[in-house]
Design an enzyme around this catalytic site. Structure first.
Site, PDB file in Angstrom:
ATOM      1  N   LYS A 148       0.830  -1.203   0.000  1.00  0.00           N
ATOM      2  CA  LYS A 148       0.000   0.000   0.000  1.00  0.00           C
ATOM      3  C   LYS A 148       0.869   1.260   0.000  1.00  0.00           C
ATOM      4  O   LYS A 148       0.650   2.188  -0.777  1.00  0.00           O
ATOM      5  CB  LYS A 148      -0.935   0.001   1.200  1.00  0.00           C
ATOM      6  CG  LYS A 148      -1.907   1.189   1.212  1.00  0.00           C
ATOM      7  CD  LYS A 148      -2.736   1.240   2.489  1.00  0.00           C
ATOM      8  CE  LYS A 148      -3.707   0.101   2.577  1.00  0.00           C
ATOM      9  NZ  LYS A 148      -4.629   0.249   3.734  1.00  0.00           N
ATOM     10  N   GLU A 190      10.104  -5.778   3.933  1.00  0.00           N
ATOM     11  CA  GLU A 190      10.333  -7.084   3.316  1.00  0.00           C
ATOM     12  C   GLU A 190       9.949  -7.058   1.834  1.00  0.00           C
ATOM     13  O   GLU A 190      10.677  -7.568   0.976  1.00  0.00           O
ATOM     14  CB  GLU A 190       9.549  -8.169   4.046  1.00  0.00           C
ATOM     15  CG  GLU A 190       9.908  -8.326   5.513  1.00  0.00           C
ATOM     16  CD  GLU A 190       9.050  -7.478   6.442  1.00  0.00           C
ATOM     17  OE1 GLU A 190       8.978  -7.818   7.633  1.00  0.00           O
ATOM     18  OE2 GLU A 190       8.460  -6.474   5.975  1.00  0.00           O
ATOM     19  N   GLY A 237      -5.244  -5.453   5.471  1.00  0.00           N
ATOM     20  CA  GLY A 237      -4.432  -6.389   4.690  1.00  0.00           C
ATOM     21  C   GLY A 237      -5.021  -7.779   4.609  1.00  0.00           C
ATOM     22  O   GLY A 237      -5.065  -8.396   3.542  1.00  0.00           O
ATOM     23  N   ARG A 238      -5.507  -8.301   5.742  1.00  0.00           N
ATOM     24  CA  ARG A 238      -6.021  -9.672   5.744  1.00  0.00           C
ATOM     25  C   ARG A 238      -7.432  -9.759   5.163  1.00  0.00           C
ATOM     26  O   ARG A 238      -7.983 -10.853   5.063  1.00  0.00           O
ATOM     27  CB  ARG A 238      -5.978 -10.230   7.165  1.00  0.00           C
ATOM     28  CG  ARG A 238      -6.697  -9.397   8.207  1.00  0.00           C
ATOM     29  CD  ARG A 238      -6.302  -9.835   9.618  1.00  0.00           C
ATOM     30  NE  ARG A 238      -6.865  -9.007  10.669  1.00  0.00           N
ATOM     31  CZ  ARG A 238      -6.333  -7.873  11.101  1.00  0.00           C
ATOM     32  NH1 ARG A 238      -5.238  -7.395  10.534  1.00  0.00           N
ATOM     33  NH2 ARG A 238      -6.897  -7.196  12.084  1.00  0.00           N
ATOM     34  N   GLU A 242      -4.666 -12.678  13.768  1.00  0.00           N
ATOM     35  CA  GLU A 242      -4.287 -11.270  13.718  1.00  0.00           C
ATOM     36  C   GLU A 242      -5.476 -10.384  14.041  1.00  0.00           C
ATOM     37  O   GLU A 242      -5.314  -9.274  14.553  1.00  0.00           O
ATOM     38  CB  GLU A 242      -3.723 -10.920  12.337  1.00  0.00           C
ATOM     39  CG  GLU A 242      -3.000  -9.575  12.295  1.00  0.00           C
ATOM     40  CD  GLU A 242      -2.230  -9.353  11.007  1.00  0.00           C
ATOM     41  OE1 GLU A 242      -1.025  -9.693  10.971  1.00  0.00           O
ATOM     42  OE2 GLU A 242      -2.823  -8.849  10.036  1.00  0.00           O
ATOM     43  N   HIS A 287      -3.083 -39.046   9.097  1.00  0.00           N
ATOM     44  CA  HIS A 287      -1.895 -39.870   9.328  1.00  0.00           C
ATOM     45  C   HIS A 287      -0.808 -39.096  10.056  1.00  0.00           C
ATOM     46  O   HIS A 287       0.355 -39.505  10.042  1.00  0.00           O
ATOM     47  CB  HIS A 287      -1.377 -40.412   7.994  1.00  0.00           C
ATOM     48  CG  HIS A 287      -2.318 -41.393   7.363  1.00  0.00           C
ATOM     49  ND1 HIS A 287      -2.247 -42.753   7.599  1.00  0.00           N
ATOM     50  CD2 HIS A 287      -3.383 -41.217   6.537  1.00  0.00           C
ATOM     51  CE1 HIS A 287      -3.214 -43.368   6.921  1.00  0.00           C
ATOM     52  NE2 HIS A 287      -3.915 -42.455   6.279  1.00  0.00           N
ATOM     53  N   LYS A 310       8.580  -5.035  13.976  1.00  0.00           N
ATOM     54  CA  LYS A 310       9.112  -4.283  12.841  1.00  0.00           C
ATOM     55  C   LYS A 310      10.071  -3.195  13.319  1.00  0.00           C
ATOM     56  O   LYS A 310      11.149  -2.987  12.747  1.00  0.00           O
ATOM     57  CB  LYS A 310       7.965  -3.643  12.044  1.00  0.00           C
ATOM     58  CG  LYS A 310       7.101  -4.615  11.271  1.00  0.00           C
ATOM     59  CD  LYS A 310       6.049  -3.855  10.494  1.00  0.00           C
ATOM     60  CE  LYS A 310       5.166  -4.776   9.678  1.00  0.00           C
ATOM     61  NZ  LYS A 310       4.137  -4.015   8.919  1.00  0.00           N
TER      62      LYS A 310
END
Length: 555
Positions: free
Chosen positions: A208, A214, A271-272, A357, A388, A520
């Site tokens: 954004k 990152e 964001g999510r 979050e 399994h 951060k």
């Protein structure tokens, strides 16, 4: 926004008393007492079917859970979200991911912004660009159509498009290969760059602000790789191979991306919750705008259901309140997500961010420390693999862990991969596991079974505790006819609204994420120390020692 302390409310205390009274009943008892339990405890909405009959819950339980939701003013809080009120109180923002998938006829204004007009203007740009690239009209600097799309983002800018593109692989353009890079570990990007051709690759940089550390480190590395490896390419050619999902025109332009190829979104898009926005550009490129529109329409159908259905017939509300029931009355600290669809392999990871979050908070809206547990840990994997691996813990472990089973009745195989018997076997496993969790296996059943096989009594006595299953392990089963763009959209929206409902019950802000920011800030400080760009700061002895070891290795 503050509400009274949850565990002293009348509805909560009534549920505590009801929980104690229900302990003498098993789910076997509940099914035996009500032959119509499956019909009574299931419903359809937006192309999804929810069976919630295999829960430690009676009709009275559900009635009391709905009473708690009403006591917490769920309906009015729901209306506030849909109307654009600034329910994200710590950031003073509206929460309008629902507007991203609403039709153009929706009239909604927030801070003078005509939301629907702006949303559909961006969608029109996505439609034009995706059509040009998919048709081969959009060419790279060498005059070749593009074949590889590399989405560079992190958090919701990665998890959303990656999960959706994986889930909808059968709908993907045959010429296009999708790649997703998020980790600042250089191996993530290097692995992608090693198998693509710069002449036929497009990089979608999703940030954004266009400053996310990152993402921008990976974006600059991709830019340098392109200029070094695209034979004959100039910096002016970057605009044919890089586009941005951002709002920072100046930074995008300085990077070498044509602002005409910048796809914006807005502050009220978390964001999510952003895969419905231009963050979903990679999805539109992969499956085409028509199918992307179906994806949005499926989510909108679930929005309409959530907004209008009575609580008693409201799928997100039911899913959410059962989650509250297990978290706050049974003490369940986690929920396992078990999709019996290989294409949904990234869905549990997607839900981890969405739920944890959003509701991984310890204070209420007014800053008071909460007196009840909030979001459980979300975890899981595709179903038959889980059987399994960790299903042993779910069946016989010391914790009660609710499970959400997700399955499609029909497969999405391509014509050349019609594999006889696979789908029936897949569904048989899914349904058998939910039945086994509910029923368990009593000592008498185990003894009778072993006696019929002629096992000596001494061996039966020794093995009995190990082969007994307590049962009463709760689960929901969510079915769809097939995994399509529309049903996937509805499924994601179902869990988004579940998160909202639980946030209302617990009185937390589901739409901020201040816990993400602390790491951060500290990482930026420590990076300077590792590289020698900043003087050493005072840390605890552990952090100081780790920094020293890293400096010795790096310098």
């Amino acid at each position: 926004m503050s509400q009274s302390v949850l565990n002293i409310t009348a509805a909560f205390q009534a549920l505590q008393a009801h929980h104690a009274a229900l302990q003498g009943q098993t789910m076997r008892d509940l099914f035996a007492a009500d032959p119509a339990r499956f019909e009574r405890f299931s419903l359809n909405a937006a192309g999804l079917f929810l069976d919630y009959s295999k829960n430690k819950a009676s009709t009275e339980t559900m009635s009391q859970l709905f009473a708690l939701a009403r006591e917490r003013q769920l309906e009015s809080r729901r209306d506030a979200m849909f109307s654009g009120e600034k329910i994200n109180t710590t950031e003073k923002r509206a929460v309008l991911h629902t507007a991203l998938r609403a039709p153009a006829t929706l009239a909604l204004t927030v801070d003078g912004q005509q939301v629907s007009t702006d949303v559909h203007a961006v969608l029109a740009r996505i439609q034009t660009f995706s059509a040009a690239l998919r048709s081969g009209e959009w060419l790279g600097y060498s005059g070749q159509p593009l074949t590889d799309i590399v989405n560079i983002g992190i958090g919701g800018s990665d998890l959303g498009p990656k999960m959706v593109c994986q889930a909808l692989q059968p709908f993907q353009h045959a010429r296009l290969n999708m790649h997703f890079v998020s980790n600042v570990d250089g191996r993530d990007l290097d692995a992608v760059l090693s198998r693509i051709d710069p002449r036929t690759s497009l990089f979608v940089i999703a940030s954004k602000t266009f400053t996310t550390n990152e993402t921008m480190m990976n974006a600059r590395a991709a830019r340098n790789w392109f200029l070094q490896n695209a034979q004959g390419a100039q910096e002016s050619d970057l605009r044919k191979h890089f586009v941005a999902v951002s709002t920072n025109v100046q930074a995008v332009s300085a990077f070498g991306i044509d602002p005409a190829n910048m796809f914006p979104f807005w502050d009220w898009v978390g964001g999510r919750y952003s895969v419905w926005s231009s963050i979903g550009l990679s999805v539109a490129l992969a499956i085409g705008f028509e199918q992307f529109s179906e994806f949005l329409a499926g989510a909108h159908a679930m929005d309409q259901h959530f907004h209008s259905a009575p609580l008693e017939q409201n799928m997100p509300v039911i899913l959410a309140m059962l989650g509250v029931w297990y978290r706050n009355f049974f003490g369940s600290s986690s929920i396992s997500i078990a999709p019996y669809l290989q294409d949904l392999e990234h869905f549990p990871s997607y839900l981890q961010q969405l739920e944890m979050e959003s509701n991984g908070k310890r204070v209420s809206h007014d800053g008071s420390t909460l007196t009840v547990a909030t979001c459980p840990v979300i975890w899981g994997n595709v179903g038959t693999n889980g059987q399994h691996a960790y299903f042993q813990l779910l069946h016989q472990g010391t914790d009660i862990t609710p499970v959400d089973f997700i399955a499609a009745l029909k497969p999405n195989y391509t014509a050349s991969h019609e594999l006889p018997g696979h789908q029936a076997t897949l569904l048989a496993n899914c349904f058998a596991q939910s039945e086994a969790f509910m029923r368990g296996k009593t000592a008498d059943e185990v003894r009778t079974e072993m006696q019929a096989k002629g096992v000596p009594e001494a061996d039966i006595a020794a093995l009995l505790p190990h082969r007994t299953f307590p049962g009463d392990r709760p689960s929901n089963t969510i079915l769809m006819q097939a995994l399509t763009p529309a049903t996937l959209g509805a499924l994601i929206a179902l869990y988004e609204h579940k998160v909202f409902v639980q946030g209302v019950i617990w009185d937390v802000n589901s739409f901020d994420q201040w816990g993400v920011e602390l790491g951060k800030v500290l990482a930026t400080q420590i990076l300077g120390e590792l590289t020698g760009a900043a003087e050493a700061q005072e840390h605890d002895s552990s952090t100081t020692g780790l920094i020293a070891k890293a400096r010795a290795a790096l310098l």
